[in-house]
Design a protein around this motif. Structure first.
Motif, short mmCIF file in Angstrom:
data_model
loop_
_atom_site.label_atom_id
_atom_site.label_comp_id
_atom_site.label_asym_id
_atom_site.label_seq_id
_atom_site.Cartn_x
_atom_site.Cartn_y
_atom_site.Cartn_z
N ARG A 173 0.85 -1.25 0.11
CA ARG A 173 0.05 0.04 -0.10
C ARG A 173 0.72 1.19 -0.01
N HIS A 174 2.17 1.27 0.24
CA HIS A 174 2.88 2.20 0.62
C HIS A 174 4.07 2.28 -0.75
N ALA A 175 3.85 1.34 -1.38
CA ALA A 175 5.19 1.13 -2.46
C ALA A 175 5.10 2.24 -3.41
N ASP A 176 3.93 2.89 -3.79
CA ASP A 176 3.81 3.90 -4.82
C ASP A 176 4.31 5.21 -4.26
N THR A 177 4.60 5.39 -2.92
CA THR A 177 5.16 6.51 -2.41
C THR A 177 6.47 6.41 -2.31
N GLU A 178 7.41 5.49 -2.67
CA GLU A 178 8.78 5.41 -2.46
C GLU A 178 9.38 6.24 -3.01
N SER A 179 9.04 6.58 -4.22
CA SER A 179 10.01 7.61 -5.05
C SER A 179 10.41 8.80 -4.19
N GLU A 180 9.65 9.30 -3.19
CA GLU A 180 9.91 10.24 -2.45
C GLU A 180 11.05 9.79 -1.41
N ARG A 181 11.40 8.71 -1.15
CA ARG A 181 12.32 8.03 -0.26
C ARG A 181 13.53 7.30 -1.08
N PRO A 182 14.02 7.98 -1.77
CA PRO A 182 15.31 7.00 -2.39
C PRO A 182 16.32 6.22 -1.68
N GLU A 183 16.36 6.66 -0.45
CA GLU A 183 17.26 6.04 0.52
C GLU A 183 16.65 4.58 0.79
N ARG A 184 15.46 4.51 0.81
CA ARG A 184 15.21 3.22 1.24
C ARG A 184 15.15 2.02 0.07
N SER A 185 15.12 2.63 -1.22
CA SER A 185 15.46 1.69 -2.35
C SER A 185 17.12 1.31 -2.32
N ALA A 186 17.94 2.45 -1.89
CA ALA A 186 19.63 2.07 -1.93
C ALA A 186 19.68 1.10 -0.56
N LEU A 187 18.85 1.23 0.44
CA LEU A 187 19.01 0.38 1.50
C LEU A 187 18.55 -1.11 1.20
N THR A 188 17.47 -1.21 0.45
CA THR A 188 17.05 -2.69 0.06
C THR A 188 17.97 -3.23 -0.96
N GLY A 189 18.49 -2.39 -1.82
CA GLY A 189 19.65 -2.79 -2.82
C GLY A 189 20.81 -3.45 -2.05
N ALA A 190 21.18 -2.65 -0.99
CA ALA A 190 22.35 -3.13 -0.31
C ALA A 190 22.09 -4.30 0.40
N LEU A 191 20.87 -4.44 0.94
CA LEU A 191 20.56 -5.67 1.54
C LEU A 191 20.27 -6.82 0.39
N ALA A 192 20.04 -6.71 -0.74
CA ALA A 192 19.99 -7.68 -1.72
C ALA A 192 21.47 -8.01 -1.94
N GLY A 193 22.30 -6.85 -2.09
CA GLY A 193 23.75 -7.15 -2.25
C GLY A 193 24.47 -8.28 -1.23
N VAL A 194 24.27 -7.80 -0.05
CA VAL A 194 24.76 -8.70 1.08
C VAL A 194 24.07 -10.18 1.06
N TRP A 195 23.04 -10.23 0.74
CA TRP A 195 22.26 -11.67 0.45
C TRP A 195 23.00 -12.49 -0.73
N VAL A 196 23.24 -11.76 -1.92
CA VAL A 196 24.14 -12.46 -2.86
C VAL A 196 25.50 -13.09 -2.48
N HIS A 197 26.15 -12.28 -1.65
CA HIS A 197 27.43 -12.53 -1.15
C HIS A 197 27.14 -13.76 -0.09
N GLU A 198 26.52 -13.83 0.92
CA GLU A 198 26.01 -14.81 1.62
C GLU A 198 25.60 -15.96 0.92
N LEU A 199 24.78 -15.95 -0.34
CA LEU A 199 24.53 -17.06 -1.02
C LEU A 199 25.84 -17.81 -1.72
N LEU A 200 26.62 -17.07 -2.03
CA LEU A 200 28.06 -17.31 -2.62
C LEU A 200 28.78 -18.09 -1.46
N GLU A 201 28.77 -17.57 -0.38
CA GLU A 201 29.66 -18.23 0.75
C GLU A 201 28.86 -19.67 0.96
#
Length: 189
Positions: free
Chosen positions: A135-163
């Motif tokens: 319900r809040h996803a459409d308003t997230e363009s106003e909070r780009p730091e949230r996109s950056a944080l979820t992107g960072a979380l995805a990156g950490v997960w990829v590293h952990e998956l490789l491990e």
């Protein structure tokens, strides 16, 4: 716009490539072999996928589609944004580890890819949608730091998956580490 038969042909090609990769990694995804297994001419295969990496990206896209369908059918029930994000990542881990050779081939290929791959962006957007709630996803363009944080979380997960694929982490260790990282990155969502 693709016709139904074109869509089915493309799906057969992607399934054939995934089956080959699950048994022998990306090296087993020889274009000629994929074409034979999918029942299409080699030229047809190249019309749909000009390179092997384009085919790898399509296989990864199918995996993300499966994850998104799983999330739609059974949304994460955790109370916190971090808990919901971890639920998604651990579902993805379980799904990929059903076919560890395929997971290894896909992750390594994406890391080394010379082509644009939508994997990280799609996963980050999915994590964002799940963390903040649809319900809040459409308003997230106003909070780009949230996109950056979820992107960072995805990156950490990829590293952990490789491990994990290297035998250095267990599923439980990845879950524990992702819970810690997600709680820190997503604490003010």
């Amino acid at each position: 716009m693709r016709t139904r038969s074109q869509h089915q042909r493309r799906k057969r090609i992607v399934q054939a490539a995934a089956a080959l990769a699950s048994r022998g990694g990306v090296e087993a995804m020889q274009m000629r072999t994929v074409a034979e297994r999918a029942g299409v001419a080699l030229g047809t295969l190249y019309r749909y996928f000009p390179s092997k990496m384009d085919l790898v990206v399509a296989v990864v896209g199918e995996e993300i589609d499966l994850l998104e369908s799983s999330i739609e059918r059974r949304p994460p029930a955790a109370e916190t944004p971090a808990g919901r994000a971890v639920d998604v990542l651990m579902r993805a881990t379980r799904g990929l580890m059903r076919e560890p050779e395929l997971a290894d081939a896909l992750i390594r290929s994406l890391i080394m890819a010379d082509v644009e791959t939508p994997f990280g962006d799609r996963l980050a957007r999915l994590l964002l949608r799940v963390a903040v709630g649809d319900r809040h996803a459409d308003t997230e363009s106003e909070r780009p730091e949230r996109s950056a944080l979820t992107g960072a979380l995805a990156g950490v997960w990829v590293h952990e998956l490789l491990e994990m694929l290297r035998g250095r982490r267990t599923y439980e260790q990845i879950q524990q580490r992702m819970e810690i990282v997600a709680s820190r990155l997503l604490f003010d969502f």
